[in-house]
Design a protein around this motif. Structure first.
Motif, mmCIF file in Angstrom:
data_model
loop_
_atom_site.group_PDB
_atom_site.id
_atom_site.type_symbol
_atom_site.label_atom_id
_atom_site.label_comp_id
_atom_site.label_asym_id
_atom_site.label_seq_id
_atom_site.Cartn_x
_atom_site.Cartn_y
_atom_site.Cartn_z
ATOM 1 N N UNK A 207 0.851 -1.179 0.000
ATOM 2 C CA UNK A 207 0.000 0.000 0.000
ATOM 3 C C UNK A 207 0.893 1.236 0.000
ATOM 4 N N UNK A 208 0.763 2.047 -1.037
ATOM 5 C CA UNK A 208 1.628 3.219 -1.193
ATOM 6 C C UNK A 208 0.943 4.511 -0.815
ATOM 7 N N UNK A 209 -0.391 4.534 -0.878
ATOM 8 C CA UNK A 209 -1.103 5.759 -0.550
ATOM 9 C C UNK A 209 -2.583 5.503 -0.400
ATOM 10 N N UNK A 210 -3.247 6.480 0.224
ATOM 11 C CA UNK A 210 -4.690 6.390 0.434
ATOM 12 C C UNK A 210 -5.276 7.786 0.404
ATOM 13 N N UNK A 211 -6.515 7.850 -0.038
ATOM 14 C CA UNK A 211 -7.225 9.126 -0.084
ATOM 15 C C UNK A 211 -8.711 8.862 0.107
ATOM 16 N N UNK A 212 -9.366 9.793 0.797
ATOM 17 C CA UNK A 212 -10.805 9.685 0.993
ATOM 18 C C UNK A 212 -11.393 11.088 1.043
ATOM 19 N N UNK B 19 -14.381 16.979 -2.614
ATOM 20 C CA UNK B 19 -13.345 17.256 -1.613
ATOM 21 C C UNK B 19 -12.497 16.012 -1.390
ATOM 22 N N UNK B 20 -11.194 16.158 -1.458
ATOM 23 C CA UNK B 20 -10.289 15.113 -0.986
ATOM 24 C C UNK B 20 -9.875 15.571 0.412
ATOM 25 N N UNK B 21 -10.469 14.967 1.415
ATOM 26 C CA UNK B 21 -10.247 15.415 2.791
ATOM 27 C C UNK B 21 -8.956 14.874 3.391
ATOM 28 N N UNK B 22 -8.555 13.695 2.954
ATOM 29 C CA UNK B 22 -7.335 13.076 3.471
ATOM 30 C C UNK B 22 -6.577 12.440 2.318
ATOM 31 N N UNK B 23 -5.271 12.710 2.279
ATOM 32 C CA UNK B 23 -4.358 12.035 1.353
ATOM 33 C C UNK B 23 -3.114 11.711 2.171
ATOM 34 N N UNK B 24 -2.667 10.474 2.080
ATOM 35 C CA UNK B 24 -1.443 10.112 2.795
ATOM 36 C C UNK B 24 -0.645 9.115 1.970
ATOM 37 N N UNK B 25 0.666 9.323 1.956
ATOM 38 C CA UNK B 25 1.595 8.378 1.339
ATOM 39 C C UNK B 25 2.160 7.485 2.429
#
Length: 187
Positions: A101-106, A117-123
């Motif tokens: 898992x390299x990243x996630x967004x919600x 809206x992209x409220x959260x993005x994390x690598x």
């Protein structure tokens, strides 16, 4: 004349799960066949996978909490739980070779539905071969999803610091709304 019945919550939920899946597939197809990561290394599109917030994605996100290297200590389990009731939500997990898992967004559409809206993005906090590509891939998937639901703007909400905000602003077409604390791109 008979009154039109409103779709049930289940029908809306199923419809938007299909929209999310089709949007991820379309975003994947729009990725360049070869991408360059932060180190300038070539990454083949075939080594990238896009999915939703599956059980496996949530399990991997939980493991990030133990890394000690995160910029922000988001509780992805709670975040996913709070978005589960939004049938029109955007969700994305980004995988390298279907293993890492390299990243996630919600995120979700605004209440008016005109913006996403992209409220959260994390690598991945410890890094993966997709370093430097997670935002680009999240934005690409977000744009496809926004277009699919008829939204006219993509927003990345509440950048965690000025360096992250400037990173988002380095992406083509993005501006910053200081009052709302979000980066946005009109579609």
């Amino acid at each position: 004349m008979s009154a039109q019945l409103k779709p049930s919550y289940k029908e809306v939920k199923e419809k938007f799960e299909m929209v999310r899946q089709i949007s991820r597939e379309a975003a994947y197809e729009q990725l360049s066949p070869v991408l360059k990561n932060r180190l300038g290394q070539a990454i083949l599109r075939g080594n990238i996978g896009l999915d939703g917030f599956t059980f496996e994605a949530q399990r991997k996100l939980k493991s990030w909490e133990r890394s000690g290297s995160r910029r922000v200590a988001w509780d992805w389990e709670e975040i996913a739980k709070s978005y589960r009731t939004h049938p029109k939500r955007f969700e994305l997990s980004i995988w390298f070779k279907d293993l890492e898992l390299s990243g996630a967004s919600i995120g979700r559409p605004t209440w008016s539905g005109g913006k996403v809206r992209l409220d959260y993005i994390e690598s991945h906090p410890m890094g993966t071969p997709l370093d430097g590509l997670v935002t680009d891939i999240s934005v690409a998937a977000g744009v496809v999803y926004a277009n699919a639901i008829g939204a006219t703007q993509l927003r990345i909400m509440n950048p965690v610091n000025t360096a992250v905000r400037d990173h988002y602003l380095s992406k083509p077409g993005f501006s910053f709304n200081e009052r709302g604390n979000f980066c946005y791109r009109d579609l």
